[in-house]
Design a protein around this motif. Sequence first.
Motif, PDB file in Angstrom:
ATOM      1  N   GLU A 167       5.126 -11.298  -3.181  1.00 14.01           N
ATOM      2  CA  GLU A 167       4.814 -12.037  -1.961  1.00 14.01           C
ATOM      3  C   GLU A 167       5.925 -11.893  -0.926  1.00 14.01           C
ATOM      4  O   GLU A 167       5.672 -11.920   0.287  1.00 14.01           O
ATOM      5  N   ASP A 168       7.158 -11.706  -1.379  1.00 10.90           N
ATOM      6  CA  ASP A 168       8.297 -11.612  -0.456  1.00 10.90           C
ATOM      7  C   ASP A 168       8.285 -10.313   0.351  1.00 10.90           C
ATOM      8  O   ASP A 168       8.962 -10.212   1.381  1.00 10.90           O
ATOM      9  N   THR A 169       7.539  -9.322  -0.087  1.00 11.42           N
ATOM     10  CA  THR A 169       7.515  -8.055   0.639  1.00 11.42           C
ATOM     11  C   THR A 169       6.660  -8.123   1.892  1.00 11.42           C
ATOM     12  O   THR A 169       6.781  -7.260   2.773  1.00 11.42           O
ATOM     13  N   LYS A 170       5.764  -9.124   1.977  1.00  7.90           N
ATOM     14  CA  LYS A 170       4.827  -9.277   3.092  1.00  7.90           C
ATOM     15  C   LYS A 170       3.811  -8.131   3.159  1.00  7.90           C
ATOM     16  O   LYS A 170       3.142  -7.940   4.174  1.00  7.90           O
ATOM     17  N   LEU A 171       3.715  -7.346   2.081  1.00  8.54           N
ATOM     18  CA  LEU A 171       2.739  -6.262   2.005  1.00  8.54           C
ATOM     19  C   LEU A 171       1.505  -6.744   1.258  1.00  8.54           C
ATOM     20  O   LEU A 171       1.466  -7.878   0.760  1.00  8.54           O
ATOM     21  N   THR A 172       0.497  -5.890   1.176  1.00 12.92           N
ATOM     22  CA  THR A 172      -0.714  -6.227   0.444  1.00 12.92           C
ATOM     23  C   THR A 172      -0.938  -5.212  -0.669  1.00 12.92           C
ATOM     24  O   THR A 172      -0.458  -4.081  -0.604  1.00 12.92           O
ATOM     25  N   LEU A 173      -1.659  -5.638  -1.681  1.00  6.62           N
ATOM     26  CA  LEU A 173      -2.020  -4.741  -2.782  1.00  6.62           C
ATOM     27  C   LEU A 173      -3.317  -4.020  -2.459  1.00  6.62           C
ATOM     28  O   LEU A 173      -4.171  -4.573  -1.764  1.00  6.62           O
ATOM     29  N   PRO A 174      -3.485  -2.790  -2.949  1.00  4.72           N
ATOM     30  CA  PRO A 174      -2.517  -2.020  -3.748  1.00  4.72           C
ATOM     31  C   PRO A 174      -1.364  -1.505  -2.879  1.00  4.72           C
ATOM     32  O   PRO A 174      -1.477  -1.428  -1.658  1.00  4.72           O
ATOM     33  N   CYS A 175      -0.266  -1.126  -3.549  1.00  9.54           N
ATOM     34  CA  CYS A 175       0.890  -0.577  -2.847  1.00  9.54           C
ATOM     35  C   CYS A 175       1.469   0.568  -3.670  1.00  9.54           C
ATOM     36  O   CYS A 175       1.050   0.822  -4.795  1.00  9.54           O
ATOM     37  N   VAL A 176       2.432   1.242  -3.081  1.00 12.71           N
ATOM     38  CA  VAL A 176       3.121   2.342  -3.753  1.00 12.71           C
ATOM     39  C   VAL A 176       4.593   1.991  -3.873  1.00 12.71           C
ATOM     40  O   VAL A 176       5.218   1.529  -2.909  1.00 12.71           O
ATOM     41  N   VAL A 177       5.143   2.202  -5.056  1.00 15.55           N
ATOM     42  CA  VAL A 177       6.572   1.994  -5.298  1.00 15.55           C
ATOM     43  C   VAL A 177       7.187   3.330  -5.684  1.00 15.55           C
ATOM     44  O   VAL A 177       6.656   4.025  -6.558  1.00 15.55           O
ATOM     45  N   LYS A 178       8.275   3.716  -5.021  1.00 12.10           N
ATOM     46  CA  LYS A 178       8.873   5.022  -5.299  1.00 12.10           C
ATOM     47  C   LYS A 178      10.368   5.010  -5.006  1.00 12.10           C
ATOM     48  O   LYS A 178      10.839   4.227  -4.184  1.00 12.10           O
ATOM     49  N   PRO A 179      11.128   5.858  -5.700  1.00  6.68           N
ATOM     50  CA  PRO A 179      12.548   5.999  -5.383  1.00  6.68           C
ATOM     51  C   PRO A 179      12.726   6.451  -3.942  1.00  6.68           C
ATOM     52  O   PRO A 179      11.901   7.197  -3.397  1.00  6.68           O
TER      53      PRO A 179
END
Length: 350
Positions: free
Chosen positions: A173-185
């Motif tokens: 929730e702290d990211t202020k983004l919505t799902l789905p999302c992408v996490v990457k280095p």
Amino acid sequence: MNIVVLAGGLSSERDVSFVTGNNVTAALRKNGHQVILLDVFMGYGEEGEDLSDVFAHSVQVSVSVSGISKEAPDLDAVKKMRKDQSDCFFGPNVIAMCRMADIVFLALHGENGENGKVQATFDLYGIKYTGTGYLSSALAMDKGLSKRLFTANGIPTPTGVSMNKEDCQWDFEDTKLTLPCVVKPCCGGSSIGVSIVQTKKEYKKALEEAFRWEQEIIVEDYIKGREFSIAVIDYKALPIIEIAPLEGFYDYTNKYAAGSAVETCPADLPEDIAKDMQRCAEDVARVLGLDTYSRMDFLLDEANHFYCLEANTLPGMTPTSLIPQEAQAVGVSFEQLCEKIIQISLEKYV
């Protein structure tokens, strides 16, 4: 010419780099050059060794290469294999041999090879090399920084945030983004450590996986759509290639396992969208200062809006790599492509 093709190193893309280097070495030898394929980390021989006729024995001196393994390399095991057990990134005689070459073809991928450190070192030593310089390499390698430059210059890119492990937003929730999302280095390549997250529970696991590889990561909106790549040579875009993995997304396995993705070049796109996407790729090259050659990755959503994901400063040159296919679409063979990269690179030193 006497040419060193520099590969290997200590990135998660070490194996991929060797296959790129092997292909480039074979092409340049076919073009009539004396070429040494050299592992930048392992080096050659012992320090102080007589190198006076090393290019006359280029085939024997070159490292032998196997294929790309299904798993990313164990870098701790690689470090233990080095004879002198030095913590120096450059192995024995690497700098000396590169100084002897007319030019060094950089076949490195990932950390140190593409983040500008090798380029800056070579600038200080007066070593000529292929590809863009140290500053543009650093800008493109840092996905968080390049994303901010994209946004500032009107280049469409997925909304996202960068975070360090020390101050990571473990609560989605702290990211202020919505799902789905992408996490990457933040600075990785070959889709290593990348996760597509559907739930908050998956989000935490994805963070842990990305942090295995780096201390800084990117979390961004997931764009559902078609995947494309565009090579830019000397600030001019080549035909667009579409990548359609048979399963999942374009991850490490799908990038390097033959037959795991359908690649179409030129891509089947409306002419106006294709031209706009090519123009955007050229804009990315100018914004980041990517001279010589580079490759930009794009997604096109269901509403025909495209987004630039990242820029690659030393694109792969493996049998399944994209830029050779794009060059072939305009009648440029692999051997001609390698030669063109060298000639454009040398022009910077005139």
